[in-house]
Design a protein around this motif. Structure first.
Motif, PDB file in Angstrom:
ATOM      1  N   GLY A  26       0.816  -1.213   0.000  1.00 58.63           N
ATOM      2  CA  GLY A  26       0.000   0.000   0.000  1.00 58.63           C
ATOM      3  C   GLY A  26       0.843   1.253   0.000  1.00 58.63           C
ATOM      4  O   GLY A  26       0.527   2.234  -0.687  1.00 58.63           O
ATOM      5  N   THR A  27       1.931   1.231   0.754  1.00 56.88           N
ATOM      6  CA  THR A  27       2.829   2.386   0.791  1.00 56.88           C
ATOM      7  C   THR A  27       3.503   2.599  -0.554  1.00 56.88           C
ATOM      8  O   THR A  27       3.638   3.745  -1.018  1.00 56.88           O
ATOM      9  N   ILE A  28       3.922   1.516  -1.193  1.00 54.36           N
ATOM     10  CA  ILE A  28       4.586   1.625  -2.499  1.00 54.36           C
ATOM     11  C   ILE A  28       3.650   2.270  -3.523  1.00 54.36           C
ATOM     12  O   ILE A  28       4.028   3.211  -4.224  1.00 54.36           O
ATOM     13  N   PHE A  29       2.420   1.779  -3.614  1.00 49.91           N
ATOM     14  CA  PHE A  29       1.489   2.333  -4.592  1.00 49.91           C
ATOM     15  C   PHE A  29       1.068   3.753  -4.231  1.00 49.91           C
ATOM     16  O   PHE A  29       0.871   4.592  -5.114  1.00 49.91           O
ATOM     17  N   GLY A  30       0.941   4.040  -2.943  1.00 51.61           N
ATOM     18  CA  GLY A  30       0.598   5.399  -2.524  1.00 51.61           C
ATOM     19  C   GLY A  30       1.679   6.399  -2.892  1.00 51.61           C
ATOM     20  O   GLY A  30       1.395   7.493  -3.390  1.00 51.61           O
ATOM     21  N   MET A  31       2.925   6.024  -2.658  1.00 52.55           N
ATOM     22  CA  MET A  31       4.033   6.923  -2.999  1.00 52.55           C
ATOM     23  C   MET A  31       4.172   7.073  -4.520  1.00 52.55           C
ATOM     24  O   MET A  31       4.508   8.148  -5.013  1.00 52.55           O
ATOM     25  N   TYR A  32       3.888   5.994  -5.244  1.00 52.27           N
ATOM     26  CA  TYR A  32       3.922   6.080  -6.714  1.00 52.27           C
ATOM     27  C   TYR A  32       2.874   7.077  -7.208  1.00 52.27           C
ATOM     28  O   TYR A  32       3.158   7.914  -8.066  1.00 52.27           O
ATOM     29  N   LEU A  33       1.677   6.983  -6.667  1.00 51.12           N
ATOM     30  CA  LEU A  33       0.624   7.906  -7.102  1.00 51.12           C
ATOM     31  C   LEU A  33       0.960   9.340  -6.731  1.00 51.12           C
ATOM     32  O   LEU A  33       0.699  10.264  -7.514  1.00 51.12           O
ATOM     33  N   LEU A  37       1.404  12.072  -9.701  1.00 57.08           N
ATOM     34  CA  LEU A  37       0.525  13.228  -9.763  1.00 57.08           C
ATOM     35  C   LEU A  37       1.303  14.537  -9.651  1.00 57.08           C
ATOM     36  O   LEU A  37       0.899  15.547 -10.225  1.00 57.08           O
ATOM     37  N   ARG A  38       2.414  14.523  -8.940  1.00 51.85           N
ATOM     38  CA  ARG A  38       3.227  15.743  -8.823  1.00 51.85           C
ATOM     39  C   ARG A  38       4.043  16.000 -10.085  1.00 51.85           C
ATOM     40  O   ARG A  38       4.285  17.137 -10.452  1.00 51.85           O
ATOM     41  N   ASN A  39       4.511  14.916 -10.718  1.00 48.87           N
ATOM     42  CA  ASN A  39       5.361  15.061 -11.899  1.00 48.87           C
ATOM     43  C   ASN A  39       4.957  14.007 -12.933  1.00 48.87           C
ATOM     44  O   ASN A  39       5.537  12.929 -12.993  1.00 48.87           O
ATOM     45  N   PRO A  40       3.961  14.297 -13.749  1.00 45.22           N
ATOM     46  CA  PRO A  40       3.467  13.298 -14.708  1.00 45.22           C
ATOM     47  C   PRO A  40       4.510  12.852 -15.741  1.00 45.22           C
ATOM     48  O   PRO A  40       4.416  11.744 -16.260  1.00 45.22           O
TER      49      PRO A  40
END
Length: 74
Positions: A26-33, A37-40
């Protein structure tokens, strides 16, 4: 304490590792998102790292689950 009781305690502790792997995924996917979102533009570069991190974390969780089952039923 006999060996059967010790094995059950060890199985419970190993099962905690499987639960913690879920938190890690969950942390991995959260940080990825967050990063995507900050730098597409960096999304393409992070995709491979995302899959690798997911695979390693999930493998560690599966290993912990197998160890827990092996201790519980031995």
């Amino acid at each position: 304490m006999d060996i059967a009781t010790a094995a059950k305690i060890g199985a419970g502790l190993a099962a905690i590792g499987a639960g913690l792997a879920a938190i890690g995924v969950g942390t991995i996917f959260g940080m990825y998102l967050q990063g995507a979102l900050r730098n597409p533009e960096a999304d393409a570069k992070m995709g491979g790292r995302l899959i690798f991190g997911f695979a390693v974390t999930e493998a560690l969780g599966l290993i912990a689950a197998v160890v827990a089952l092996a201790l519980a039923f031995s």
